[in-house]
Write an enzyme that holds these catalytic residues in place. Structure first.
Site, mmCIF file in Angstrom:
data_model
loop_
_atom_site.group_PDB
_atom_site.id
_atom_site.type_symbol
_atom_site.label_atom_id
_atom_site.label_comp_id
_atom_site.label_asym_id
_atom_site.label_seq_id
_atom_site.Cartn_x
_atom_site.Cartn_y
_atom_site.Cartn_z
ATOM 1 N N ARG A 84 0.813 -1.217 0.000
ATOM 2 C CA ARG A 84 0.000 0.000 0.000
ATOM 3 C C ARG A 84 0.848 1.269 0.000
ATOM 4 N NH1 ARG A 84 -4.048 -0.351 4.752
ATOM 5 N NH2 ARG A 84 -2.210 -1.295 5.704
ATOM 6 N N ASN A 108 -6.396 -2.613 1.845
ATOM 7 C CA ASN A 108 -6.374 -4.075 1.881
ATOM 8 C C ASN A 108 -7.801 -4.576 2.041
ATOM 9 O OD1 ASN A 108 -3.596 -4.345 1.744
ATOM 10 N ND2 ASN A 108 -3.313 -4.460 3.960
#
Length: 803
Positions: free
Chosen positions: A38, A56
């Protein structure tokens, strides 16, 4: 809305003619959680000028992105090009969004829960940045043994649930200090959402204690332990996935004491060296071996013991190789800092028990072995052993799949996307189990031999943990044919509880299916040839197999050929006492009178004459506890015992074959003509219709060589080469006979016997030279550690057609 799916590294703009801002929902599948994916997306989005968000979820990573078409295309391409080191992108799916952007920047948003389909990444070796920090006196993590970031550190060994967030790990009890929290929350920091992030202020602590539980004085437990090791002590170390026992590998007395106390008489010990320079004192690793030693998995790497210096003779007796690893954690790195030789670093257990993972259990079970304990207070969620690998034919091949590799999912070949979810229970020895579904297979970490009560309990516990961790709901349970395998019995109980079907998979079919799956053979591919050689497996005719030639696909197999079945007098005792196999094989090739008349001068004849031959003859003739087996593993035992190698008893599985391989004269192997290789006969007129490799000519030639005084290393070389030639001849013979819709020019090699490097290279090389496409193992072991993958894909293939 349109959908565009492509493998990692491939992408094309979905709307190149669109001008102005457009939006996409981008799904990234693979190992993309807990590895810094990320923050990488965040950084690349800012660099490309993309707005939106990333999160996520249970399917991997989900990105909402807005920009012009070419900006988005550049952003997608950069995701693959700059993927974090521990990540693996399996697929990128792009969906056009109709709504306008509702963001002016790019954000990382909280995880979402749901049904788990993403992977848990394996534990990873300390990265270069973290190693530099613990060595820097000016850094706040100087000499901190639990330093990590998103590029390294514990994963499987600490995770307890998905999503992989700190609250779902064994770090949950350690509250972040302000400095660590600032790193954890900063997307530009390499510790952004590194779940085990910690420092000396807020994280786990390490200490040294005596076997009596008293804590040792001193500010640096790692330095103190290192000093004790250099002075002959045995230290129990709480490592990443379990306790380890360490001593100075150059101290003969310390090594001998560790062997005696651990009750490990001869099996080689693993070694740890501070750096490559230290490894090179004892071995001469090539470039591929050096790369494997330094990989993020950091396995024990089997190397030739051909360096200028020698380790203590008791470390790896009789094998000619050493198993080296580099320090995998900050704790090990600090421990090794002042040790420029090598340490024995072996599992923290006795005999074949599983290593300890709990402090109290370690004190109880290892207190009589270790002089001191290097302890810490971070719990281990599950036992994870060190992996073992070897470079063969220039490629790394996993021999034991655990730390650094498991549980990274394996992508299954074409055709498996719509197959039912399966739990495969594995075998009895070197056990792993496997969860298969959604076009991937999750093979568990190595668990070991289920005959041991503690390992059996660990196996049951681990199956339950994985099912919860991956929210796996099996629609079928796959297991081995063998009626006495404990894994089979557990599998039947689970299937009955869940009311799902059981799929029984023949042992050697599972070996070959695992090899095919890892090599990307599609579910509907034509049947191909396979050679499965091992110690033994239960055949579908109720006999013991172990030298098999098959025509196989995932749905089934046809047995085409085998090695000659020979009795195993004493049953399981024949596995532990190789002389029994030698006697049975020699009596299958000769009668005792003829054998004595021809070879009375040989040591093996004198030895066997002192054994209870009448009893053995009766057992073999009447089939009393003397099952027939086509096992090539037992053939190796018989040859080794005939040559005086491990004749009376083996002290660990495969010892006789391993020590026989180590004796091979490499000059004779490479340079002698094939005419000197020992001959085997291929018989095509067996009553069961199978072609058979008959070793009788090999025995005659081998024994004649011994009478002539030929050295054991040369005999060993000629046996290995002759065996390889016979295997290749059998494959060629069978390929010529095949008709119909089959792939007669591909052959899969599997089974534990193919972990013999010499035999493997001889067979694979000769088959390749003969024009065959040779499929071999790399990612999962050729031994029984790969069985569960094969069971899973066989059951999944059958399930697609309806159980």
């Amino acid at each position: 809305m349109s959908t565009h799916t492509q493998p990692a590294g491939q992408s094309s703009p979905p709307h190149p003619m669109v001008h102005g801002p457009v939006g996409e929902e981008i799904r990234v599948r693979g190992l993309v959680q807990g590895v810094g994916f990320r923050p990488t997306v965040w950084r690349l989005a800012h660099a490309c000028g993309v707005v939106g968000d990333v999160r996520n979820d249970s399917d991997g990573v989900l990105i909402h992105a807005w920009g012009d078409a070419w900006t988005l295309q550049r952003f997608i391409e950069s995701l693959s090009a700059e993927c974090p080191p521990l990540a693996r992108i399996d697929a990128i799916e792009r969906h056009q969004l109709s709504e306008a952007a509702d963001a002016s920047d790019f954000r990382i948003v909280a995880s979402e829960t749901g049904h788990v389909q993403t992977g848990v990444t394996p534990d990873a070796v300390i990265c270069a940045d973290c190693a530099a920090e613990i060595a820097d006196p000016a850094n706040r993590r100087y000499r901190y043994p639990f330093t990590n970031c998103t590029h390294c550190g514990p994963r499987l060994s600490i995770v307890q649930a998905i999503p992989y967030d700190r609250a779902n790990t064994t770090m949950a009890d350690f509250d972040l200090c302000d400095a660590c929290r600032a790193e954890y929350e900063n997307p530009a920091d390499r510790r952004f959402h590194a779940q085990p992030v910690a420092c000396a202020v807020c994280g786990p602590r390490v200490w040294l204690e005596t076997r009596h539980g008293a804590r040792a004085d001193g500010d640096d437990p790692c330095r103190a332990a290192s000093l004790l090791l250099r002075h002959g002590s045995i230290v129990a170390i709480k490592g990443l996935g379990g306790f380890q026992l360490a001593c100075d590998a150059c101290d003969e007395a310390a090594v001998a004491r560790l062997r005696q106390l651990k009750r490990r008489e001869r099996k080689p010990f693993a070694l740890m060296a501070r750096d490559l320079q230290a490894v090179r004192r004892y071995c001469k690793p090539d470039e591929a071996e050096l790369a494997l030693l330094q990989s993020a998995a950091g396995p024990i790497v089997i190397l030739r013991a051909d360096g200028a210096e020698c380790i203590a003779s008791g470390v790896a007796p009789g094998v000619g190789t050493l198993g080296f690893m580099l320090p995998s954690t900050p704790l090990h790195r600090l421990l090794m800092e002042s040790i420029d030789t090598a340490l024995v670093v072996t599992s923290g257990n006795t005999s074949d028990e599983p290593p300890c993972i709990d402090n109290a259990d370690a004190r109880a079970r290892l207190g009589r072995i270790a002089d001191v304990f290097l302890m810490h207070d971070r719990d281990i969620a599950r036992r994870v052993d060190d992996s073992v690998a070897r470079v063969v034919q220039g490629e790394p091949r996993v021999l034991r799949r655990a730390r650094g590799y498991a549980p990274a999912p394996l992508r299954l070949p074409a055709g498996f996307a719509e197959t039912p979810a399966v739990l495969a229970m594995g075998g009895e020895l070197k056990n792993t189990f496997c969860l298969a579904g959604n076009a991937q297979a999750i093979v568990s970490h190595h668990l070991g031999d289920l005959e041991d009560a503690l390992t059996y309990a660990d196996y049951r516990r681990s199956v339950a943990q994985y099912l919860r961790l991956f929210e796996h709901e099996p629609q079928a349970v796959a297991l081995d044919f063998h009626p006495e395998y404990l894994s089979r019995k557990i599998g039947y109980d689970l299937a009955q509880t869940w009311q799902v079907p059981v799929v029984e998979v023949q042992h050697h079919h599972a070996h070959l299916a695992a090899c095919m799956a890892e090599n990307g053979v599609a579910l509907d591919a034509l049947p191909m040839l396979g050679v499965a050689l091992d110690g033994l497996g239960y055949g579908d005719d109720g006999t013991l197999w172990g030298g098999e030639f098959m025509l196989a696909d995932y749905r089934g197999f046809t047995r085409l050929g085998r090695f000659k079945p020979v009795a195993m007098p004493g049953g399981a005792r024949a596995i532990d006492e190789p002389w029994r196999n030698a006697y049975a094989h020699l009596m299958a090739a000769f009668d005792w009178r003829g054998f004595t008349r021809q070879y009375a001068g040989l040591d093996v004849q004198r030895f066997l004459s002192s054994r209870p031959r009448d009893t053995l003859d009766t057992m073999i003739a009447q089939r009393v506890n003397s099952p027939l087996s086509s096992s090539v593993g037992r053939l190796f035992d018989a040859v080794a015992a005939t040559l005086g190698v491990c004749r009376e008893r083996v002290l660990y599985e495969g010892q006789a074959a391993i020590e026989l391989e180590a004796l091979v004269d490499q000059h004779a192997l490479r340079n002698d003509s094939d005419a000197h290789a020992y001959p085997f006969e291929i018989i095509s007129t067996m009553p069961d219709g199978l072609r058979c490799i008959e070793p009788q000519p090999m025995w005659e030639t081998l024994l004649d060589d011994l009478l002539r005084g030929t050295s054991v290393p040369v005999v060993a070389a000629r046996f290995h080469k002759g065996l390889a030639i016979a295997i290749v001849r059998m494959v060629e013979c069978l390929a010529d006979l095949l008709t119909g819709p089959v792939d007669a020019r591909s052959v899969a090699l599997s089974g534990g016997v193919f972990q013999n490097r010499i035999l493997f290279e001889q067979v694979a090389g000769r088959l390749g030279a003969a024009g065959f496409r040779v499929l071999t193992h790399r990612q999962v072991p050729a031994n029984d550690g790969g069985l569960s993958l094969g069971q899973a894909v066989v059951a999944a293939a059958q399930g697609r057609d309806g159980f």
